[in-house]
Design an enzyme around this catalytic site. Structure first.
Site, PDB file in Angstrom:
ATOM      1  N   CYS A 184      -2.213  -1.139  -4.926  1.00 55.15           N
ATOM      2  CA  CYS A 184      -1.547  -1.256  -3.632  1.00 55.15           C
ATOM      3  C   CYS A 184      -1.006   0.119  -3.251  1.00 55.15           C
ATOM      4  O   CYS A 184      -0.190   0.680  -3.984  1.00 55.15           O
ATOM      5  CB  CYS A 184      -0.421  -2.290  -3.726  1.00 55.15           C
ATOM      6  SG  CYS A 184       0.647  -2.315  -2.276  1.00 55.15           S
ATOM      7  N   CYS A 243       2.826   0.303  -2.998  1.00 53.19           N
ATOM      8  CA  CYS A 243       3.463   0.312  -4.327  1.00 53.19           C
ATOM      9  C   CYS A 243       3.358   1.711  -4.929  1.00 53.19           C
ATOM     10  O   CYS A 243       4.316   2.201  -5.539  1.00 53.19           O
ATOM     11  CB  CYS A 243       2.811  -0.714  -5.254  1.00 53.19           C
ATOM     12  SG  CYS A 243       3.384  -2.413  -4.998  1.00 53.19           S
ATOM     13  N   ASP A 245       4.742   7.512   8.941  1.00 54.24           N
ATOM     14  CA  ASP A 245       3.355   7.026   8.980  1.00 54.24           C
ATOM     15  C   ASP A 245       2.400   8.216   9.018  1.00 54.24           C
ATOM     16  O   ASP A 245       2.650   9.212   9.691  1.00 54.24           O
ATOM     17  CB  ASP A 245       3.159   6.130  10.216  1.00 54.24           C
ATOM     18  CG  ASP A 245       1.924   5.264  10.103  1.00 54.24           C
ATOM     19  OD1 ASP A 245       2.065   4.036   9.972  1.00 54.24           O
ATOM     20  OD2 ASP A 245       0.790   5.810  10.118  1.00 54.24           O
ATOM     21  N   HIS A 274       6.854  -5.471  -4.559  1.00 55.72           N
ATOM     22  CA  HIS A 274       5.688  -5.899  -3.788  1.00 55.72           C
ATOM     23  C   HIS A 274       5.856  -7.304  -3.209  1.00 55.72           C
ATOM     24  O   HIS A 274       6.075  -8.269  -3.944  1.00 55.72           O
ATOM     25  CB  HIS A 274       4.425  -5.863  -4.664  1.00 55.72           C
ATOM     26  CG  HIS A 274       3.177  -6.202  -3.898  1.00 55.72           C
ATOM     27  ND1 HIS A 274       2.449  -5.259  -3.208  1.00 55.72           N
ATOM     28  CD2 HIS A 274       2.578  -7.396  -3.675  1.00 55.72           C
ATOM     29  CE1 HIS A 274       1.433  -5.863  -2.600  1.00 55.72           C
ATOM     30  NE2 HIS A 274       1.491  -7.146  -2.873  1.00 55.72           N
ATOM     31  N   ASN A 323       3.162  -6.358  11.428  1.00 57.12           N
ATOM     32  CA  ASN A 323       1.845  -6.962  11.581  1.00 57.12           C
ATOM     33  C   ASN A 323       1.603  -7.851  10.372  1.00 57.12           C
ATOM     34  O   ASN A 323       1.757  -7.408   9.231  1.00 57.12           O
ATOM     35  CB  ASN A 323       0.772  -5.871  11.672  1.00 57.12           C
ATOM     36  CG  ASN A 323       0.954  -4.982  12.883  1.00 57.12           C
ATOM     37  OD1 ASN A 323       1.369  -5.444  13.943  1.00 57.12           O
ATOM     38  ND2 ASN A 323       0.670  -3.704  12.733  1.00 57.12           N
ATOM     39  N   GLY A 345      -3.142  -7.939  12.661  1.00 60.58           N
ATOM     40  CA  GLY A 345      -3.537  -6.530  12.555  1.00 60.58           C
ATOM     41  C   GLY A 345      -3.003  -5.827  11.322  1.00 60.58           C
ATOM     42  O   GLY A 345      -2.935  -4.599  11.279  1.00 60.58           O
ATOM     43  N   HIS A 368       1.095  -4.946   1.879  1.00 63.09           N
ATOM     44  CA  HIS A 368       2.432  -4.811   1.266  1.00 63.09           C
ATOM     45  C   HIS A 368       3.383  -4.817   2.454  1.00 63.09           C
ATOM     46  O   HIS A 368       3.256  -3.959   3.351  1.00 63.09           O
ATOM     47  CB  HIS A 368       2.509  -3.502   0.463  1.00 63.09           C
ATOM     48  CG  HIS A 368       3.822  -3.217  -0.205  1.00 63.09           C
ATOM     49  ND1 HIS A 368       3.941  -2.910  -1.546  1.00 63.09           N
ATOM     50  CD2 HIS A 368       5.084  -3.180   0.285  1.00 63.09           C
ATOM     51  CE1 HIS A 368       5.212  -2.691  -1.849  1.00 63.09           C
ATOM     52  NE2 HIS A 368       5.938  -2.857  -0.733  1.00 63.09           N
ATOM     53  N   HIS A 396       5.659  -4.375   5.388  1.00 64.63           N
ATOM     54  CA  HIS A 396       6.226  -3.152   5.959  1.00 64.63           C
ATOM     55  C   HIS A 396       6.580  -3.396   7.415  1.00 64.63           C
ATOM     56  O   HIS A 396       5.965  -4.217   8.102  1.00 64.63           O
ATOM     57  CB  HIS A 396       5.251  -1.974   5.831  1.00 64.63           C
ATOM     58  CG  HIS A 396       3.892  -2.222   6.426  1.00 64.63           C
ATOM     59  ND1 HIS A 396       2.922  -2.935   5.767  1.00 64.63           N
ATOM     60  CD2 HIS A 396       3.362  -1.869   7.606  1.00 64.63           C
ATOM     61  CE1 HIS A 396       1.836  -3.002   6.524  1.00 64.63           C
ATOM     62  NE2 HIS A 396       2.083  -2.373   7.655  1.00 64.63           N
ATOM     63  N   HIS A 445       7.231  -1.263  11.016  1.00 68.25           N
ATOM     64  CA  HIS A 445       7.066   0.001  11.733  1.00 68.25           C
ATOM     65  C   HIS A 445       8.295   0.214  12.616  1.00 68.25           C
ATOM     66  O   HIS A 445       8.666  -0.685  13.384  1.00 68.25           O
ATOM     67  CB  HIS A 445       5.846  -0.051  12.663  1.00 68.25           C
ATOM     68  CG  HIS A 445       4.527  -0.325  11.991  1.00 68.25           C
ATOM     69  ND1 HIS A 445       3.572   0.649  11.821  1.00 68.25           N
ATOM     70  CD2 HIS A 445       3.997  -1.465  11.478  1.00 68.25           C
ATOM     71  CE1 HIS A 445       2.511   0.116  11.230  1.00 68.25           C
ATOM     72  NE2 HIS A 445       2.742  -1.167  11.007  1.00 68.25           N
TER      73      HIS A 445
END
Ligand code: 5GP
Ligand code: ZN
Length: 112
Positions: A3, A6, A29, A45, A85, A91, A96, A98, A100
């Protein structure tokens, strides 16, 4: 586990960190979609928002509080967007959990 987030959390893959504590990490990003584009992840995770439950969901509140602090630090006084997402139709490309944090420009609605 194979991952990438991770590996970013463990430091095996480098990232531009903007915040870190024992529970979460925030980093820029690789392919920014706005002047500020930060990803916030739990270090532990969790595959997606669909895997949240009563035992592991507290980290999400923590992520939102840190996102708010980072938005202030980034000077996003005119607003910002926090996006998750989830799954194929949502999308999600990295499996994992997250969030944005996007800001520094006017966001469109509805999303594509
Ligand atoms: P998703 O599409 O799953 O919601 O978002 C995954 C995000 O992770 C994308 O915006 C993508 O640019 C970013 N990303 C993918 N791999 C890496 C990486 O190795 N480092 C960083 N900093 N961002 C990444
Ligand atoms: Zn992971």
């Amino acid at each position: 586990m194979d991952c990438i987030f991770c590996k970013i959390a463990s430091g095996e893959i480098p990232s531009t960190k903007v915040y870190e504590d024992e529970q979460i990490l925030a980093f820029r990003d690789l392919d920014p979609q706005a002047p500020t584009h930060v990803l916030l992840i739990p270090k532990k995770h969790i595959s997606s928002a669909d895997e949240l439950n009563a035992e592991n969901a507290a980290v999400v509140a923590h992520i939102f509080l840190v996102a708010k602090e980072l938005a202030a630090r980034e000077g996003l006084t005119n607003g910002y967007r926090i996006v998750n997402n989830c799954g194929e139709d949502g999308g999600q490309t990295v499996k994992h959990l997250h969030f944005h944090l996007l800001g520094g420009r006017k966001m469109a609605w509805p999303p594509g």
